[in-house]
Motif scaffolding. Structure first.
Motif, PDB file in Angstrom:
ATOM      1  N   CYS A 108     -12.156   7.784   9.780  1.00 31.38           N
ATOM      2  CA  CYS A 108     -11.208   8.600   9.009  1.00 31.38           C
ATOM      3  C   CYS A 108     -10.423   7.809   7.965  1.00 31.38           C
ATOM      4  O   CYS A 108      -9.526   8.350   7.333  1.00 31.38           O
ATOM      5  N   SER A 109     -10.723   6.509   7.813  1.00 37.80           N
ATOM      6  CA  SER A 109     -10.129   5.750   6.722  1.00 37.80           C
ATOM      7  C   SER A 109     -10.661   6.306   5.390  1.00 37.80           C
ATOM      8  O   SER A 109     -11.709   6.947   5.350  1.00 37.80           O
ATOM      9  N   PRO A 110      -9.937   6.009   4.288  1.00 37.98           N
ATOM     10  CA  PRO A 110      -8.716   5.203   4.184  1.00 37.98           C
ATOM     11  C   PRO A 110      -7.444   6.013   4.444  1.00 37.98           C
ATOM     12  O   PRO A 110      -7.383   7.200   4.140  1.00 37.98           O
ATOM     13  N   PHE A 111      -6.431   5.334   5.000  1.00 39.33           N
ATOM     14  CA  PHE A 111      -5.186   5.989   5.396  1.00 39.33           C
ATOM     15  C   PHE A 111      -4.382   6.482   4.196  1.00 39.33           C
ATOM     16  O   PHE A 111      -3.996   7.658   4.123  1.00 39.33           O
ATOM     17  N   PHE A 112      -4.084   5.604   3.253  1.00 38.26           N
ATOM     18  CA  PHE A 112      -3.148   5.966   2.191  1.00 38.26           C
ATOM     19  C   PHE A 112      -3.668   7.062   1.258  1.00 38.26           C
ATOM     20  O   PHE A 112      -2.908   7.988   0.929  1.00 38.26           O
ATOM     21  N   PRO A 113      -4.920   7.028   0.805  1.00 42.46           N
ATOM     22  CA  PRO A 113      -5.386   8.151  -0.014  1.00 42.46           C
ATOM     23  C   PRO A 113      -5.301   9.496   0.706  1.00 42.46           C
ATOM     24  O   PRO A 113      -5.031  10.522   0.086  1.00 42.46           O
ATOM     25  N   HIS A 114      -5.523   9.486   2.019  1.00 38.21           N
ATOM     26  CA  HIS A 114      -5.420  10.702   2.838  1.00 38.21           C
ATOM     27  C   HIS A 114      -4.016  11.283   2.729  1.00 38.21           C
ATOM     28  O   HIS A 114      -3.828  12.477   2.421  1.00 38.21           O
ATOM     29  N   ARG A 128       1.911  -2.484  -1.371  1.00 33.67           N
ATOM     30  CA  ARG A 128       0.847  -2.458  -2.382  1.00 33.67           C
ATOM     31  C   ARG A 128       0.290  -1.039  -2.549  1.00 33.67           C
ATOM     32  O   ARG A 128       0.050  -0.592  -3.675  1.00 33.67           O
ATOM     33  N   ASN A 129       0.122  -0.330  -1.463  1.00 39.14           N
ATOM     34  CA  ASN A 129      -0.477   0.999  -1.518  1.00 39.14           C
ATOM     35  C   ASN A 129       0.503   2.091  -1.946  1.00 39.14           C
ATOM     36  O   ASN A 129       0.054   3.159  -2.404  1.00 39.14           O
ATOM     37  N   LEU A 130       1.787   1.849  -1.782  1.00 40.41           N
ATOM     38  CA  LEU A 130       2.784   2.842  -2.189  1.00 40.41           C
ATOM     39  C   LEU A 130       3.367   2.561  -3.574  1.00 40.41           C
ATOM     40  O   LEU A 130       4.221   3.317  -4.041  1.00 40.41           O
ATOM     41  N   LYS A 131       2.894   1.517  -4.209  1.00 36.26           N
ATOM     42  CA  LYS A 131       3.399   1.172  -5.538  1.00 36.26           C
ATOM     43  C   LYS A 131       3.153   2.336  -6.504  1.00 36.26           C
ATOM     44  O   LYS A 131       2.043   2.853  -6.609  1.00 36.26           O
ATOM     45  N   GLY A 132       4.207   2.752  -7.184  1.00 31.98           N
ATOM     46  CA  GLY A 132       4.095   3.861  -8.121  1.00 31.98           C
ATOM     47  C   GLY A 132       4.273   5.229  -7.496  1.00 31.98           C
ATOM     48  O   GLY A 132       4.249   6.246  -8.196  1.00 31.98           O
ATOM     49  N   SER A 133       4.443   5.272  -6.178  1.00 33.68           N
ATOM     50  CA  SER A 133       4.643   6.544  -5.484  1.00 33.68           C
ATOM     51  C   SER A 133       6.089   6.665  -5.013  1.00 33.68           C
ATOM     52  O   SER A 133       6.767   5.658  -4.763  1.00 33.68           O
ATOM     53  N   ASP A 134       6.583   7.903  -4.873  1.00 32.24           N
ATOM     54  CA  ASP A 134       7.920   8.114  -4.318  1.00 32.24           C
ATOM     55  C   ASP A 134       7.862   8.437  -2.825  1.00 32.24           C
ATOM     56  O   ASP A 134       8.873   8.826  -2.231  1.00 32.24           O
ATOM     57  N   LEU A 135       6.696   8.265  -2.219  1.00 28.89           N
ATOM     58  CA  LEU A 135       6.567   8.460  -0.777  1.00 28.89           C
ATOM     59  C   LEU A 135       7.136   7.251  -0.038  1.00 28.89           C
ATOM     60  O   LEU A 135       6.828   6.106  -0.377  1.00 28.89           O
ATOM     61  N   THR A 136       7.969   7.501   0.951  1.00 30.47           N
ATOM     62  CA  THR A 136       8.509   6.436   1.790  1.00 30.47           C
ATOM     63  C   THR A 136       8.351   6.832   3.252  1.00 30.47           C
ATOM     64  O   THR A 136       8.295   8.020   3.594  1.00 30.47           O
ATOM     65  N   PHE A 137       8.292   5.825   4.116  1.00 28.92           N
ATOM     66  CA  PHE A 137       8.144   6.058   5.550  1.00 28.92           C
ATOM     67  C   PHE A 137       9.330   5.493   6.309  1.00 28.92           C
ATOM     68  O   PHE A 137       9.878   4.445   5.954  1.00 28.92           O
ATOM     69  N   VAL A 138       9.713   6.179   7.370  1.00 31.73           N
ATOM     70  CA  VAL A 138      10.722   5.686   8.309  1.00 31.73           C
ATOM     71  C   VAL A 138       9.987   4.987   9.449  1.00 31.73           C
ATOM     72  O   VAL A 138       9.140   5.587  10.110  1.00 31.73           O
ATOM     73  N   THR A 139      10.283   3.726   9.673  1.00 27.80           N
ATOM     74  CA  THR A 139       9.575   2.956  10.711  1.00 27.80           C
ATOM     75  C   THR A 139      10.420   2.687  11.940  1.00 27.80           C
ATOM     76  O   THR A 139       9.911   2.180  12.937  1.00 27.80           O
TER      77      THR A 139
END
Length: 337
Positions: free
Chosen positions: A207-213, A320-331
């Motif tokens: 089911c990869s890749p994670f970030f494009p999904h 690297r994968n979130l560069k240019g995106s406004d998506l953020t995650f709470v860890t």
């Protein structure tokens, strides 16, 4: 060699994606760690979506699965809360009937559409074909689940049906998926967490890749038929998130019903609910005896697993994968419901 269906379907949808055997250098590395993948793995082009060959041969079947106007579809990457959220959605769509929910296994109430293809077999068995036919014949309104990205599903899905997408921070997703692949025999992962994390970041696991999904769904979040939600918000304020989903689905549960299903949906309660927790898999031989399908459900459990070096590497991968995106995650969460 392409694994896609090469037939010309005149006047029908055609999936503009083909599946090819995973490159030998990648498969040679994975094979000792995933002995459950006896028929190998395939990747899509474009998209590089990783799946087993049986799905690759039949991807068009699911692509052409016609959505209904009263369907509710739940999408998300594996181990990001789809089991939890599918129980939530089914209850809201079925008058908050916890008694009926507990009497029938979730897999029959909210089937995963690609499940018939998640085997090492090279042909679709009559039993699996019957499962697919049962999904097509389900009485409306259907609640359906999938870990497939949008581009492998019917192109009219979002304009036709209500879609809920559940996302989870990638650190906890890695840990949860690692334990899952050790538990389920069709994966039977034999490596370390560090090795699994490397495969995850290199887009080489199922089911990869994670970030494009996730990012594709995030880009569609303003569509009126899409409700994008986070696993961490369920942990932080379960009842509040139930109310948001209810509003999106046009449901109006009473305060009494909300209190009842909130208690039903608390993670520790679901872990002991045999209609949801998939412990049946151990009795049927689908899963190994050690471990649980619904394990901890904690946000921040990654801190108990990652070395400082691995955590730093994952942080850089996320950035690297979130560069240019406004998506953020709470860890991490100070309080979890």
């Amino acid at each position: 060699m392409s694994l896609s269906n090469e037939n010309n379907f005149k006047h029908q949808l055609q999936l503009r994606v083909q599946f090819y055997s995973m490159p030998q250098n990648e498969w040679k590395k994975l094979r000792p760690h995933f002995p459950g993948y006896t028929s190998g793995l395939v990747k899509s082009e474009p998209g590089k979506f990783v799946m087993n060959p049986l799905y690759g041969f039949h991807a068009e079947k699911l692509y052409r699965m016609q959505p209904r106007s009263d369907d509710v579809w739940l999408l998300g990457f594996p181990k990001c809360g789809t089991t939890w959220t599918s129980e939530l959605i089914w209850l809201l769509m079925n008058d908050c009937d916890t008694v009926r929910a507990s009497a029938t296994h979730l897999i029959f109430r909210t089937p995963c559409i690609e499940l018939p293809f998640l085997t090492s077999e090279t042909e679709l068995s009559p039993q699996m074909m019957n499962m697919l036919n049962a999904i097509e014949k389900m009485q409306s309104p259907r609640v359906l689940k999938s870990h497939l990205p949008f581009y492998l599903l019917h192109p009219d899905l979002l304009d036709t049906s209500k879609v809920v997408y559940i996302a989870r921070n990638p650190k906890d997703a890695i840990v949860s998926f690692y334990h899952h692949t050790k538990l389920v025999k069709r994966h039977n992962f034999q490596g370390t967490l560090e090795e699994f994390a490397e495969y995850f970041m290199e887009d080489e696991i199922l089911c990869s890749p994670f970030f494009p999904h996730v990012l594709d769904a995030w880009s569609k979040r303003h569509h009126p038929n899409l409700h994008f939600m986070f696993y961490e918000d369920l942990k932080k304020n379960l009842r509040g998130e139930i109310e948001k989903v209810a509003k999106f689905l046009g449901q109006s549960p009473s305060d009494e019903q909300l209190a009842k299903i909130t208690n039903h949906l608390r993670f520790d309660n679901l872990r002991h609910n045999d209609s949801v927790n998939n412990e049946l898999g151990k009795r049927t031989g689908f899963m190994n005896k050690e471990g649980n399908f619904m394990r901890k459900g904690k946000t921040g459990d990654w801190k108990n697993h990652f070395s400082p070096e691995l955590n730093s590497k994952i942080d850089k991968w996320i950035e690297r994968n979130l560069k240019g995106s406004d998506l953020t995650f709470v860890t991490e969460l100070e309080y979890q419901d």
